[in-house]
Design a protein around this motif. Sequence first.
Motif, PDB file in Angstrom:
ATOM      1  N   VAL A 108      12.839 -44.213   0.464  1.00  0.00           N
ATOM      2  CA  VAL A 108      14.185 -43.946  -0.053  1.00  0.00           C
ATOM      3  C   VAL A 108      15.076 -43.332   1.022  1.00  0.00           C
ATOM      4  CG1 VAL A 108      15.512 -42.602  -1.731  1.00  0.00           C
ATOM      5  CG2 VAL A 108      13.378 -43.702  -2.426  1.00  0.00           C
ATOM      6  N   LEU A 109      14.513 -42.436   1.823  1.00  0.00           N
ATOM      7  CA  LEU A 109      15.316 -41.680   2.787  1.00  0.00           C
ATOM      8  C   LEU A 109      15.322 -42.294   4.180  1.00  0.00           C
ATOM      9  CD1 LEU A 109      14.380 -38.034   1.726  1.00  0.00           C
ATOM     10  CD2 LEU A 109      16.335 -39.419   1.015  1.00  0.00           C
ATOM     11  N   ALA A 141      14.338 -33.892  -6.880  1.00  0.00           N
ATOM     12  CA  ALA A 141      15.749 -33.975  -6.511  1.00  0.00           C
ATOM     13  C   ALA A 141      16.314 -35.232  -7.157  1.00  0.00           C
ATOM     14  CB  ALA A 141      15.921 -34.031  -4.999  1.00  0.00           C
ATOM     15  N   ILE A 142      17.521 -35.116  -7.678  1.00  0.00           N
ATOM     16  CA  ILE A 142      18.215 -36.245  -8.293  1.00  0.00           C
ATOM     17  C   ILE A 142      19.525 -36.444  -7.539  1.00  0.00           C
ATOM     18  CG2 ILE A 142      19.205 -37.183 -10.411  1.00  0.00           C
ATOM     19  CD1 ILE A 142      17.427 -35.166 -11.939  1.00  0.00           C
ATOM     20  N   ALA A 143      19.819 -37.680  -7.183  1.00  0.00           N
ATOM     21  CA  ALA A 143      21.059 -37.995  -6.475  1.00  0.00           C
ATOM     22  C   ALA A 143      21.833 -39.046  -7.250  1.00  0.00           C
ATOM     23  CB  ALA A 143      20.765 -38.491  -5.066  1.00  0.00           C
ATOM     24  N   ALA A 197      21.175 -43.544 -10.589  1.00  0.00           N
ATOM     25  CA  ALA A 197      20.737 -42.296  -9.967  1.00  0.00           C
ATOM     26  C   ALA A 197      19.424 -42.536  -9.237  1.00  0.00           C
ATOM     27  CB  ALA A 197      20.569 -41.194 -11.011  1.00  0.00           C
ATOM     28  N   THR A 198      19.116 -41.651  -8.319  1.00  0.00           N
ATOM     29  CA  THR A 198      17.886 -41.739  -7.523  1.00  0.00           C
ATOM     30  C   THR A 198      17.045 -40.498  -7.775  1.00  0.00           C
ATOM     31  OG1 THR A 198      18.978 -43.029  -5.791  1.00  0.00           O
ATOM     32  CG2 THR A 198      16.960 -41.872  -5.177  1.00  0.00           C
ATOM     33  N   LEU A 199      15.761 -40.702  -8.013  1.00  0.00           N
ATOM     34  CA  LEU A 199      14.828 -39.594  -8.242  1.00  0.00           C
ATOM     35  C   LEU A 199      13.861 -39.489  -7.073  1.00  0.00           C
ATOM     36  CD1 LEU A 199      13.524 -37.425 -10.130  1.00  0.00           C
ATOM     37  CD2 LEU A 199      12.055 -39.273 -10.982  1.00  0.00           C
ATOM     38  N   LEU A 200      13.688 -38.282  -6.565  1.00  0.00           N
ATOM     39  CA  LEU A 200      12.705 -37.995  -5.525  1.00  0.00           C
ATOM     40  C   LEU A 200      11.848 -36.819  -5.975  1.00  0.00           C
ATOM     41  CD1 LEU A 200      15.077 -38.108  -2.430  1.00  0.00           C
ATOM     42  CD2 LEU A 200      13.283 -39.765  -2.920  1.00  0.00           C
ATOM     43  N   HIS A 219      20.033 -31.932   3.121  1.00  0.00           N
ATOM     44  CA  HIS A 219      19.409 -32.966   3.944  1.00  0.00           C
ATOM     45  C   HIS A 219      19.285 -34.283   3.181  1.00  0.00           C
ATOM     46  CE1 HIS A 219      18.040 -29.853   6.895  1.00  0.00           C
ATOM     47  NE2 HIS A 219      18.172 -30.878   7.707  1.00  0.00           N
ATOM     48  N   ILE A 220      18.911 -34.215   1.919  1.00  0.00           N
ATOM     49  CA  ILE A 220      18.814 -35.442   1.120  1.00  0.00           C
ATOM     50  C   ILE A 220      20.188 -36.086   0.977  1.00  0.00           C
ATOM     51  CG2 ILE A 220      18.350 -36.317  -1.204  1.00  0.00           C
ATOM     52  CD1 ILE A 220      16.061 -34.281  -1.373  1.00  0.00           C
TER      53      ILE A 220
END
Length: 592
Positions: free
Chosen positions: A220-221, A540-542, A520-523, A472-473
């Motif tokens: 993802v990152l 973390a949710i983006a 949304a993105t979940l990490l 950072h994310i």
Amino acid sequence: MADLTEPVRLRAARPDEADALSGLTMRSKAYWGYNAAFLADCRDELRLRPDEVVARRTMVAERDGTVHGMATLDGDPPDGELGLLFVEPDAIGRGVGRMLYRHVMAEAARLGFAQVRIESDPHAEGFYLAMGAQRQGTNHAMPVMMAWPVRPEPSWSVAWSAGAPTVHVGNVAEFNGQFTSGVRGPDHYSCLAAFCGQRPAIIVLPQQVDDWWGRDVGAVLGWGDVEVHGGIAGDGRVSEAILNRPDLVARLTSQGSPVLPWGRTAAFDAIAPSPGGVLAAISRYESKRHSHELFRALACDHPGIVVPAQRPAGSRRALAGELAGGTKVVLKREYGVGGSGTLIVSAETKGLRALARRWADGVLVEEYVEGSDLYRNPTFDAVIDSDGEVHPVGVGLMDVDGTSYRGVTVGRGVLPEPLVDTAVGFGVAVGRALAKERYRGWYDVDFVTDRSGRLAPVEINLRLTGPAVAFHIQAALDRLRGGHHLVRTLDCVPLGARLPAGALRVHVDRVAQQCRELDATLLVTIPTAAFDPVPYLGVAIAARTSQALAEAETTVRDASTALGEMFVDLPLSPRAAHGARRRRARLRRPSR
């Protein structure tokens, strides 16, 4: 066949390649099993003419002289369109499409495009969503999405990592232990060190982590290949464990990469020495007393800042008498992290005499700052580079329960601009003072907001922190997917059941898919706590909107709690039920 070991390179297409590229688009379209009649109808739309090659900003991906893919960026700023993006069938799934997509978004940013429209083949929709595009609707059954030009790596990130791959060391317990009675075993928070850099090359953690975690997060990152050394220090003494493995010391220090611990310690200096004066500055300004003195010295130049009164507690009897008076105050031990060593005391607090006995020695009594819950706990993060220059990272809004940190939200619009400006102005002034004391590295300043909207600084942290992970994310997703992301970290999402590793991954994958459906993105940021007696995850949710962020958080919490529903009807003996209640009561507080 092209040599697949050769690197793929991008170049501008030539007009004389138009026919060959048109053939590529048709072969790629046919890969999805469309019939001949449908493909014939598509031919004119997918054709690239010689006079369009330059006008449509056509790029090709080439390996060993063979073209494997092509893409166009159509239109004029501010609104563009990803007109064509096709990959040869035998190159699909090999990263060519990702490379072309990221190049198009980077080029769009360079040319001043604000957004890029994508009308996707239904079979490619998942690819574009994974790359960060968002659904907008359909056009004749074709998914329509919007993407945003990528943003460059921020200057603070370059200052932090020297713009190079980095080595991350999760020595959280070791850092905290230097200010308390010693290291008390590994800290799940150490996993967060993995996120504090844009291109980690090596990650060292005290506890064992499953391989899928690093792979999924890295995908993802945009990390690429990362070497993870987990489970090296069951007692939390990470530096000692590294030093006992000369091969690992050599591996960490021979890469030419910055070696970045969660926090600097004397023990870690034996691995990668810190600049002179750093450890002394940490010892001085991690102190609540000395940081308060610095706040008072700087506040006169910042009208939006109010510094709460602070004084030593005095004798136990004096403290007991003051607490019995009913005035709400904050008790602070000189050192403490994540709310540990800090206690809010009021007339309703029980056991005041016993409390005074436990807290009197070396404790500070600080004025309690009254304020509303809205925008209550801002935090400012920054980096001081090797030359002493302060690079602001950003301002976030922390979620704090009493004195216990639970997470943070960062991104545009999270806080009103006047509060942001005040926090940045004062936070930079603190950083400049720290730089004069020869501190170099990451730091933050935490605040509470009073009833009139002024900020009261309450502590400095000279290390990485929970909010550093969110920043950072956010930077990574903005760089890879474009636009401006909101990021929310939840450091303790209770799980309704403790699952085996395989079942945990299935759960995470399922919830991540549900989040993607919400744009949304979940990490997973803290995976190791999932196997505690009282299991939880850090995540973390983006997302690009506050609504998507809130909906995804609800989804994550509900799905995690629901894991326990399978056990609701199971009979428990009184002894087992009592044990379950005790385990729930022992849920650990994150360290921040």
